[in-house]
Design a protein around this motif. Structure first.
Motif, PDB file in Angstrom:
ATOM      1  N   LEU A 128       0.807  -1.217   0.000  1.00 33.41           N
ATOM      2  CA  LEU A 128       0.000   0.000   0.000  1.00 33.41           C
ATOM      3  C   LEU A 128       0.848   1.277   0.000  1.00 33.41           C
ATOM      4  O   LEU A 128       0.298   2.378  -0.111  1.00 33.41           O
ATOM      5  CB  LEU A 128      -0.934   0.025   1.214  1.00 33.41           C
ATOM      6  N   THR A 158      -7.860   0.074   0.625  1.00 32.66           N
ATOM      7  CA  THR A 158      -7.844  -1.237  -0.017  1.00 32.66           C
ATOM      8  C   THR A 158      -7.627  -1.123  -1.516  1.00 32.66           C
ATOM      9  O   THR A 158      -7.779  -0.049  -2.109  1.00 32.66           O
ATOM     10  CB  THR A 158      -9.188  -1.959   0.239  1.00 32.66           C
ATOM     11  N   ASN A 196      -4.554  -5.601   2.617  1.00 25.00           N
ATOM     12  CA  ASN A 196      -3.373  -5.774   1.780  1.00 25.00           C
ATOM     13  C   ASN A 196      -3.561  -6.946   0.828  1.00 25.00           C
ATOM     14  O   ASN A 196      -3.814  -8.081   1.251  1.00 25.00           O
ATOM     15  CB  ASN A 196      -2.141  -6.031   2.651  1.00 25.00           C
ATOM     16  N   TRP A 198      -2.813 -10.020  -1.480  1.00 27.87           N
ATOM     17  CA  TRP A 198      -1.876 -11.142  -1.382  1.00 27.87           C
ATOM     18  C   TRP A 198      -2.169 -12.083  -2.542  1.00 27.87           C
ATOM     19  O   TRP A 198      -3.314 -12.468  -2.767  1.00 27.87           O
ATOM     20  CB  TRP A 198      -2.060 -11.868  -0.050  1.00 27.87           C
ATOM     21  N   CYS A 420       2.493  -3.661   8.014  1.00 28.92           N
ATOM     22  CA  CYS A 420       2.362  -3.747   6.557  1.00 28.92           C
ATOM     23  C   CYS A 420       2.826  -2.469   5.870  1.00 28.92           C
ATOM     24  O   CYS A 420       2.879  -2.412   4.636  1.00 28.92           O
ATOM     25  CB  CYS A 420       0.919  -4.064   6.166  1.00 28.92           C
TER      26      CYS A 420
END
Length: 431
Positions: A128, A158, A196, A198, A420
């Protein structure tokens, strides 16, 4: 670009010579990551698809605002071009420009590598961070005296991709086969939930049987200075029935303004070339562009002006024999969650494109599609409330992950407590 029914193939390659990472027919890739990598073995909870009362309000997006955009470049070191205050800069962080080429025309089959998730490939430990950086720089370029306020007002930050995966989980209840497995890593920053992306793999080889990416290459021109761009991302914020959302998504193309043609006469091959062009450009009394700067492993080149959201286009291709089966129930959320105003569906027979069907988000045909998926959207909106409450309950130190396997969505704890985003960026979400 949605040129295939494969979920994985919805990644993109983009921009001049950088649209694909390799022109070879097949390139060896690392093995797929394990879906359970870094997670504790047992889930703490299995989420149920919410039920909604019959009188629940329709899900509506309001107060839409574009707050950032950027282009990845082909540089080895992670480098993005972010639109700056100089509206006539030769480097513009912009998507490819639609050329409105008259069909029919032939394009070759797609070969080589394409990105499934370019942000994850280039910034795997902070997917991000480019989003945050681009928003900060655009905010600064607009002349705002204070830094962008991440600490108040946002419920979720997001990618659109994560929202679509959650919608597929809802729509796939009881389906055979079930929706494709997925994973989303979550973290609470202040009062905001960071989702996040993936992926098992961030790049993929083309099968050699699709034509969507070469259609895009044949039908668009890179924006001025973006010949070596490998993807344009846009960041928007909006209200979704009371939830404040920040959403990033990749843009296939834009409808150009009446400005002069965008193809640049000079190729830009590296970050140094970009800086040289900035330095040599005559801008009269305008101040020189800011030099490239690097922070947390991400280099940023400033330049250009952001395109209006009204010009953004989603490109999709289908073979002639499959056009009638186009799945609007699956495709419409892609437009809805990013409020992409234009959808172009290009029809071909073995790469010979014969027509482009153009639709607008607010057209009666697409409004009818939205009405049919409102029951799913209402469940999706309720699921976001459940997810946020769960993440907030586990607090700032919680490290939760959503894993969907065989259509069942479970919540796992991660073994690592790593953030993150860099610590100083996380701190900006705190009051």
């Amino acid at each position: 670009m949605s040129g295939s029914s494969s979920f994985r193939s919805r990644g993109r390659g983009r921009g001049g010579a950088g649209r694909f990472t390799n022109s070879a027919p097949s390139t060896p890739l690392p093995p797929d990551r394990d879906l359970m990598e870094g997670l504790r073995p047992s889930p703490i909870l299995t989420l149920q698809i919410p039920t909604t009362p019959s009188g629940a309000k329709d899900v509506v997006i309001s107060n839409l605002e574009s707050i950032g955009s950027y282009n990845w470049t082909t540089d080895t070191a992670p480098t993005i071009i972010v639109p700056g205050a100089l509206s006539h800069s030769p480097i513009a962080g912009s998507p490819p420009e639609w050329q409105n080429k008259a069909p029919p025309y032939q394009v070759p089959a797609d070969i080589g590598l394409f990105f499934v998730d370019q942000n994850g490939f280039r910034m795997p430990s902070a997917v991000l961070l480019p989003l945050i950086t681009a928003v900060d720089m655009v905010h600064e370029a607009r002349g705002s005296p204070a830094a962008f306020d991440w600490a108040t007002g946002f419920d979720f930050v997001t990618d659109r991709n994560g929202l679509r995966k959650l919608m597929r989980w809802i729509d796939g209840a009881g389906a055979d086969p079930p929706p494709r497995d997925f994973r989303i890593d979550m973290q609470l920053a202040g009062s905001t939930v960071l989702l996040n992306r993936w992926e098992r793999r961030t790049r993929e080889n083309f099968s050699g049987y699709s034509f969507g990416f070469n259609f895009e290459k044949a039908s668009t021109d890179p924006a001025l200075g973006c010949e070596q761009s490998t993807g344009h991302h846009r960041v928007i914020k909006y209200d979704m029935n009371g939830l404040k959302m920040v959403v990033r998504f990749e843009v296939d193309a834009c409808i150009p303004s009446a400005a002069p043609p965008s193809a640049a006469s000079k190729s830009v091959g590296s970050i140094d070339d970009l800086a040289d062009i900035f330095a040599s450009t005559k801008l009269g009394a305008r101040a020189a562009p800011a030099p490239p700067k690097t922070s947390h492993g991400l280099t940023v080149v400033q330049g250009g002006a952001a395109i209006p959201h009204a010009s953004v286009v989603e490109l999709t291709t289908r073979a002639e024999h499959r056009v009638a089966d186009f799945d609007w129930k699956d495709a419409y959320p892609q437009l809805f969650f990013s409020q992409t105003p234009h959808h172009f569906l290009a029809v071909h027979n073995r790469g010979r494109f014969s027509a482009v069907h153009k639709r607008k988000l607010g057209a009666s045909e697409l409004r009818a599609v939205e009405r049919t998926i409102q029951p799913s959207l209402k469940k999706f909106r309720a699921a976001l409330d459940v997810i946020k409450a769960l993440v907030v309950k586990h607090g700032q130190r919680g490290r939760l992950t959503l894993v969907c396997r065989d259509g069942k969505l479970a919540v796992f704890e991660r073994e690592s407590s790593a953030n993150c985003l860099p610590d100083e960026v996380i701190a900006r979400f705190e009051n």
